[in-house]
Design a protein around this motif. Structure first.
Motif, mmCIF file in Angstrom:
data_model
loop_
_atom_site.group_PDB
_atom_site.id
_atom_site.type_symbol
_atom_site.label_atom_id
_atom_site.label_comp_id
_atom_site.label_asym_id
_atom_site.label_seq_id
_atom_site.Cartn_x
_atom_site.Cartn_y
_atom_site.Cartn_z
ATOM 1 N N UNK A 92 0.812 -1.225 0.000
ATOM 2 C CA UNK A 92 0.000 0.000 0.000
ATOM 3 C C UNK A 92 0.844 1.274 0.000
ATOM 4 N N UNK A 93 1.820 1.352 0.890
ATOM 5 C CA UNK A 93 2.529 2.614 1.124
ATOM 6 C C UNK A 93 3.874 2.612 0.399
ATOM 7 N N UNK A 94 3.887 3.116 -0.830
ATOM 8 C CA UNK A 94 5.101 3.097 -1.646
ATOM 9 C C UNK A 94 5.715 4.482 -1.836
ATOM 10 N N UNK A 95 5.112 5.500 -1.270
ATOM 11 C CA UNK A 95 5.585 6.875 -1.417
ATOM 12 C C UNK A 95 6.086 7.415 -0.083
ATOM 13 N N UNK A 96 7.320 7.934 -0.078
ATOM 14 C CA UNK A 96 7.858 8.545 1.145
ATOM 15 C C UNK A 96 7.059 9.778 1.527
ATOM 16 N N UNK A 97 6.688 10.580 0.542
ATOM 17 C CA UNK A 97 5.889 11.786 0.814
ATOM 18 C C UNK A 97 4.583 11.409 1.499
ATOM 19 N N UNK A 98 3.917 10.383 0.989
ATOM 20 C CA UNK A 98 2.653 9.948 1.596
ATOM 21 C C UNK A 98 2.891 9.374 2.989
ATOM 22 N N UNK A 99 4.010 8.674 3.173
ATOM 23 C CA UNK A 99 4.334 8.154 4.501
ATOM 24 C C UNK A 99 4.480 9.274 5.521
ATOM 25 N N UNK A 100 5.148 10.333 5.136
ATOM 26 C CA UNK A 100 5.303 11.483 6.031
ATOM 27 C C UNK A 100 3.951 12.146 6.277
ATOM 28 N N UNK A 101 3.131 12.255 5.234
ATOM 29 C CA UNK A 101 1.781 12.823 5.395
ATOM 30 C C UNK A 101 0.978 12.023 6.415
ATOM 31 N N UNK A 102 1.059 10.705 6.316
ATOM 32 C CA UNK A 102 0.336 9.839 7.247
ATOM 33 C C UNK A 102 0.841 10.057 8.676
ATOM 34 N N UNK A 103 2.163 10.078 8.842
ATOM 35 C CA UNK A 103 2.737 10.268 10.181
ATOM 36 C C UNK A 103 2.313 11.601 10.775
ATOM 37 N N UNK A 104 2.350 12.651 9.980
ATOM 38 C CA UNK A 104 1.985 13.992 10.478
ATOM 39 C C UNK A 104 0.492 14.080 10.775
#
Length: 255
Positions: A150-162
């Motif tokens: 599901x989570x293949x984007x670093x940008x999206x990973x940071x968005x999720x964490x924030x």
């Protein structure tokens, strides 16, 4: 000196079957830390003994169970397992746990899965509060190693964490996975270095030791350190030569 952490799932695997002995070999090779994946399939007593004997740090391991965090039906099971993982982390002195989002769920929208992931990690942050342990969710490449993840984007990973609003939640930034996905480190991390809880490296192609492929790991890791990253650099690669040789060469490459 840069702190390097050997992933003993791969490093020293050819030299020793026993994880405790791999930890000892990592220490003998001058490493400052080690890490591994699951804890439920390990002899924790022997690992604890080896860590205490050598004084080497345990940088991270995986929070179990490894189940899709984008499925709300898994939330309670993950949070219960997280509590046990925290206990193990505190016992062994690890300050970072690793979470994986799981595969993209068929028939469910990406937006809906992302919302569930944020909520699950928010709840995880509440569980982690005051423990001294943090949780990083790890984006992985979907082109070679983790098709369907599901989570293949670093940008999206940071968005999720924030989006969790929890200081206990960040990302594990794997330079190899990021490079495979065509990402450029400064562009995807930007000014969010505080959300990078741990770093993994390997070269590409092959996922072998630094210098075996085409990634400018010195430049990428150097940029992370310039931005203020002060944690360990996790060596999560399949060594083509002896582990000790690749570690010595990696120190020279990273500078």
């Amino acid at each position: 000196m840069m702190k390097l952490s050997a992933c003993v799932e791969w490093l020293f695997a050819a030299e020793a079957d026993n994880f405790a002995d791999r930890i000892r070999l990592a220490h003998t090779s001058g490493l400052e830390a080690v890490e591994f994946w699951k804890w439920t399939n390990k002899d924790l007593g022997s690992i604890e003994w080896a860590l205490n004997e050598t004084g080497i740090e345990l940088a991270s391991f995986v929070a179990e169970p490894m189940i899709p965090l984008t499925d709300s039906a898994n939330r309670d099971a993950f949070l219960d397992g997280l509590k046990r993982s925290i206990d193990v982390a505190r016992r062994l002195g690890a300050r970072t746990l690793i979470a994986q989002a799981g595969d993209d769920l068929e028939g469910k929208s990406r937006e809906g899965q992302k919302a569930v992931l944020v909520e699950t990690l928010t709840r995880a942050g509440e569980v982690l509060e005051g423990s001294g342990v943090r949780l990083g969710v790890e984006p992985l490449n979907t082109l070679i190693d983790h098709v369907g993840y599901f989570l293949h984007s670093t940008v999206e990973g940071i968005e999720v964490a924030k989006a969790t609003g929890r200081a206990e939640i960040g990302i594990i930034y794997d330079v190899y996975h990021s490079a495979v996905m065509g990402e450029h480190t400064p562009a995807v991390i930007d000014d969010n270095i505080d959300r990078v809880f741990h770093v993994h490296i390997a070269d590409h192609p092959g996922r072998n030791e630094p210098g075996s492929g085409e990634i400018d790991l010195r430049k990428r890791v150097g940029w992370l350190i310039e931005q203020g990253y002060s944690g360990a650099i996790g060596l999560e690669y399949r060594p083509l030569a002896s582990s000790a040789e690749t570690i010595a060469a990696t120190r020279q490459i990273l500078g």
